[in-house]
Design a protein around this motif. Structure first.
Motif, PDB file in Angstrom:
ATOM      1  N   LEU A   1      46.163  46.889  44.481  1.00 46.48           N
ATOM      2  CA  LEU A   1      46.078  47.482  43.143  1.00 46.48           C
ATOM      3  C   LEU A   1      44.631  47.805  42.774  1.00 46.48           C
ATOM      4  O   LEU A   1      44.350  48.832  42.151  1.00 46.48           O
ATOM      5  N   GLY A   2      43.710  46.946  43.166  1.00 47.68           N
ATOM      6  CA  GLY A   2      42.291  47.215  42.921  1.00 47.68           C
ATOM      7  C   GLY A   2      41.811  48.436  43.670  1.00 47.68           C
ATOM      8  O   GLY A   2      41.089  49.275  43.128  1.00 47.68           O
TER       9      GLY A   2
ATOM     10  N   ALA B   1      36.351  50.148  36.445  1.00 51.80           N
ATOM     11  CA  ALA B   1      36.113  48.769  36.005  1.00 51.80           C
ATOM     12  C   ALA B   1      37.324  47.888  36.307  1.00 51.80           C
ATOM     13  O   ALA B   1      37.175  46.746  36.764  1.00 51.80           O
ATOM     14  N   LEU B   2      38.526  48.416  36.057  1.00 49.37           N
ATOM     15  CA  LEU B   2      39.743  47.670  36.353  1.00 49.37           C
ATOM     16  C   LEU B   2      39.867  47.410  37.851  1.00 49.37           C
ATOM     17  O   LEU B   2      40.254  46.319  38.270  1.00 49.37           O
ATOM     18  N   GLY B   3      39.527  48.410  38.654  1.00 55.71           N
ATOM     19  CA  GLY B   3      39.587  48.239  40.098  1.00 55.71           C
ATOM     20  C   GLY B   3      38.644  47.161  40.598  1.00 55.71           C
ATOM     21  O   GLY B   3      39.011  46.330  41.430  1.00 55.71           O
ATOM     22  N   PHE B   4      37.424  47.160  40.084  1.00 50.06           N
ATOM     23  CA  PHE B   4      36.474  46.119  40.476  1.00 50.06           C
ATOM     24  C   PHE B   4      36.968  44.742  40.037  1.00 50.06           C
ATOM     25  O   PHE B   4      36.852  43.769  40.774  1.00 50.06           O
ATOM     26  N   ALA B   5      37.526  44.651  38.839  1.00 49.75           N
ATOM     27  CA  ALA B   5      38.031  43.369  38.341  1.00 49.75           C
ATOM     28  C   ALA B   5      39.212  42.879  39.178  1.00 49.75           C
ATOM     29  O   ALA B   5      39.313  41.685  39.484  1.00 49.75           O
ATOM     30  N   LEU B   6      40.106  43.792  39.540  1.00 50.21           N
ATOM     31  CA  LEU B   6      41.258  43.379  40.362  1.00 50.21           C
ATOM     32  C   LEU B   6      40.825  42.945  41.756  1.00 50.21           C
ATOM     33  O   LEU B   6      41.354  41.969  42.295  1.00 50.21           O
ATOM     34  N   CYS B   7      39.880  43.655  42.331  1.00 53.02           N
ATOM     35  CA  CYS B   7      39.370  43.244  43.658  1.00 53.02           C
ATOM     36  C   CYS B   7      38.665  41.891  43.581  1.00 53.02           C
ATOM     37  O   CYS B   7      38.814  41.061  44.487  1.00 53.02           O
ATOM     38  N   ALA B   8      37.916  41.663  42.527  1.00 48.56           N
ATOM     39  CA  ALA B   8      37.245  40.372  42.360  1.00 48.56           C
ATOM     40  C   ALA B   8      38.260  39.260  42.146  1.00 48.56           C
ATOM     41  O   ALA B   8      38.111  38.155  42.697  1.00 48.56           O
TER      42      ALA B   8
END
Length: 65
Positions: A8-9, A51-58
């Motif tokens: 998803l990220g 920003a959402l992608g970075f947060a999901l990957c983190a």
């Protein structure tokens, strides 16, 4: 769960990049340009997707499994 968050990220990151590329180069890529109520706010939506992608990957890298 880790794979799902990573996938998803990655999808959110790619859609954010494609949305920004659409605004800069006028390429017909991405989902953001096809959503009607975001008309005029495509850049903001693309940055939010990044920003959402970075947060999901983190979050995916922080999960134990």
């Amino acid at each position: 769960m880790k794979r799902l968050l990573g996938l998803l990220g990655f999808l959110a990151l790619t859609q954010g990049v494609m949305g920004l590329l659409h605004e800069v180069t006028d390429l017909r890529w991405g989902v953001v340009r096809r959503i009607g109520f975001l008309d005029g706010y495509e850049v903001y939506a693309s940055v939010a997707l990044l920003a959402l992608g970075f947060a999901l990957c983190a979050a995916g890298s922080r999960t134990p499994r």
